[in-house]
Design a protein around this motif. Structure first.
Motif, PDB file in Angstrom:
ATOM      1  N   SER A 198       0.828  -1.152  -0.019  1.00 55.61           N
ATOM      2  CA  SER A 198       0.022  -0.120  -0.009  1.00 55.61           C
ATOM      3  C   SER A 198       0.860   1.129  -0.042  1.00 55.61           C
ATOM      4  CB  SER A 198      -0.750   0.122   1.473  1.00 55.61           C
ATOM      5  OG  SER A 198      -1.714   1.081   1.043  1.00 55.61           O
ATOM      6  N   THR A 199       0.526   2.033  -0.666  1.00 55.38           N
ATOM      7  CA  THR A 199       1.290   3.476  -1.162  1.00 55.38           C
ATOM      8  C   THR A 199       1.349   4.142   0.410  1.00 55.38           C
ATOM      9  OG1 THR A 199      -0.388   4.657  -2.129  1.00 55.38           O
ATOM     10  CG2 THR A 199       1.225   3.383  -3.496  1.00 55.38           C
ATOM     11  N   GLU A 244      -1.751   4.018   2.784  1.00 64.67           N
ATOM     12  CA  GLU A 244      -2.809   4.255   2.312  1.00 64.67           C
ATOM     13  C   GLU A 244      -3.893   3.254   2.988  1.00 64.67           C
ATOM     14  OE1 GLU A 244      -3.128   3.967  -1.934  1.00 64.67           O
ATOM     15  OE2 GLU A 244      -4.502   5.649  -2.051  1.00 64.67           O
ATOM     16  N   ASN A 245      -3.751   2.133   3.113  1.00 66.87           N
ATOM     17  CA  ASN A 245      -4.684   1.063   3.741  1.00 66.87           C
ATOM     18  C   ASN A 245      -5.131   1.385   5.209  1.00 66.87           C
ATOM     19  OD1 ASN A 245      -2.495   0.086   4.677  1.00 66.87           O
ATOM     20  ND2 ASN A 245      -2.332  -1.875   3.479  1.00 66.87           N
ATOM     21  N   GLY A 246      -4.373   2.345   5.790  1.00 69.01           N
ATOM     22  CA  GLY A 246      -4.787   2.594   7.235  1.00 69.01           C
ATOM     23  C   GLY A 246      -3.600   1.950   8.074  1.00 69.01           C
ATOM     24  N   SER A 272       8.365  -2.756  13.367  1.00 74.00           N
ATOM     25  CA  SER A 272       7.087  -3.426  13.433  1.00 74.00           C
ATOM     26  C   SER A 272       5.974  -2.755  12.604  1.00 74.00           C
ATOM     27  CB  SER A 272       6.733  -3.120  15.094  1.00 74.00           C
ATOM     28  OG  SER A 272       6.356  -1.772  14.978  1.00 74.00           O
ATOM     29  N   ALA A 273       4.744  -3.639  12.615  1.00 72.34           N
ATOM     30  CA  ALA A 273       3.666  -2.950  11.716  1.00 72.34           C
ATOM     31  C   ALA A 273       2.343  -3.124  12.407  1.00 72.34           C
ATOM     32  CB  ALA A 273       3.580  -3.831  10.456  1.00 72.34           C
ATOM     33  N   SER A 274       1.838  -2.089  12.633  1.00 70.63           N
ATOM     34  CA  SER A 274       0.479  -1.721  13.083  1.00 70.63           C
ATOM     35  C   SER A 274      -0.662  -1.610  12.235  1.00 70.63           C
ATOM     36  CB  SER A 274       0.888  -0.574  14.066  1.00 70.63           C
ATOM     37  OG  SER A 274       0.768   0.574  13.259  1.00 70.63           O
ATOM     38  N   PRO A 275      -1.781  -2.168  12.467  1.00 69.93           N
ATOM     39  CA  PRO A 275      -3.056  -2.088  11.751  1.00 69.93           C
ATOM     40  C   PRO A 275      -3.431  -0.568  11.853  1.00 69.93           C
ATOM     41  CG  PRO A 275      -3.450  -3.201  13.749  1.00 69.93           C
ATOM     42  CD  PRO A 275      -1.960  -3.001  13.777  1.00 69.93           C
TER      43      PRO A 275
END
Lengths: 204, 125
Positions: free
Chosen positions: A55-56, A141-143, A201-204
């Protein structure tokens, strides 16, 4: 019916049952096991490719140096160099669209100005002040958000720009932040400041 | 005799059934063949998902053909990025000449005034 014939019939029936149960059971066992072993493997491998979906990036935040900016898309200029964000009063950062999106495996590249002429400081004015371990957050972009930690900060001469280290393949999600620096020459600069960072890390 | 005949018939039946069972086994394996086909179906489902994941990657970009390979940088730009336009020193550089010009004008005016005063004094004397 005599007991002997009864025994014979019972033996025959037992034999039939044994053969009927034994054969098919063995044959169905093997096909059932193969798909079960083969099916999950592609799923796992697909998940392990990257931690963040493609996602950009739409926003960049670097708390240590007070950066919180929208992110635009950048392509290639006519001369084959990378495009840079426009020189405006409130300039923003730009993501090089031929690099991976932040959080995908590979070096995602984001550029910003150090100064914007008469408008003064650019969005990456203090990029060179970053230190190892400091946090960089890219909002997608996907949040979702991909969080990186600085691994290295380098000032290099433009004449010796390390294209391989900046754009070359890596086996994990990484981030490159690029701006200008060093001594001025005319209306430009002699050096580039490059921040190398790795996904933490990656968070929603 | 009856006993032996019956037992012989039972054995014969057993033998016939046992001989027929391999055929059932084949038949049974033929019926499982739909099962593998079912197992192929799920395997095709996950494979469809990756294709769906690659499909979006093709959608957004003006450069779809470059992205799919390994997701790394598909086109390496040439040269170093020019990410800085030096602040124009025009403000200060304009102020400098202005200050210098003003000072020069003040000196000229002052000198002229002194010259006129002395001339008047000379004429008056």
């Amino acid at each position: 019916m005599s007991p002997r014939s009864g025994r014979a019939l019972a033996t025959a029936a037992l034999a039939v049952l044994l053969v009927a149960c034994g054969g098919p059971g063995a044959t169905t066992g093997s096909p059932a096991s193969t798909p079960s072993s083969s099916a999950p493997s592609p799923g796992r491998s697909a998940k392990s490719v990257s931690a963040v979906g493609r996602s950009t990036p739409v926003r960049l935040r670097i708390p240590a140096i007070g950066v919180d900016t929208p992110v635009m898309k950048l392509g290639l200029a006519a001369d084959g160099s990378v495009q840079v964000p426009p020189v405006t009063a409130h300039d923003r950062a730009g993501w090089y669209e031929h690099s991976p999106t932040p959080g995908r495996t590979g070096p995602s590249v984001i550029l910003g100005h150090v100064t914007v002429g008469a408008y003064g400081d650019g969005v990456f004015r203090r990029l060179g002040e970053l230190h190892r371990g400091e946090k960089i957050v890219t909002r997608l972009e996907n949040g979702t958000a991909a969080v990186f930690a600085v691994t290295d900060v380098r000032t290099v001469a433009k004449a010796d720009f390390p294209s391989d280290e900046v754009y070359g393949n890596v086996n994990r999600p990484e981030l490159r932040l690029i701006t200008c620096g060093g001594r001025r020459t005319g209306d430009g600069y002699l050096d580039n400041v490059i921040v190398f960072a790795a996904l933490t890390s990656a968070s929603p | 005799m009856r006993r032996t005949g019956l037992s012989a018939m039972a054995l014969a039946c057993t033998a016939v059934l046992a001989g027929a069972l391999p055929a059932f086994a084949d038949g049974a394996s033929a019926t499982p063949s739909p099962v593998p086909s079912v197992t192929q179906a799920p395997s095709s489902v996950p494979s469809a998902e990756p294709t769906s994941t690659t499909a979006p990657s093709a959608v957004p970009s003006a450069a779809p053909t470059r992205v799919p390979s390994s997701g790394q940088v598909s086109v390496v730009p040439s040269g170093a990025p020019n990410t800085g336009v030096a602040p124009t020193t025009s403000d200060s550089s304009n102020a400098g000449p202005l200050i210098g010009g003003g000072a020069a004008a003040a000196v000229v005016l002052g000198g002229g005034a002194v010259f006129l005063v002395r001339r008047r004094q000379a004429n008056g004397a």
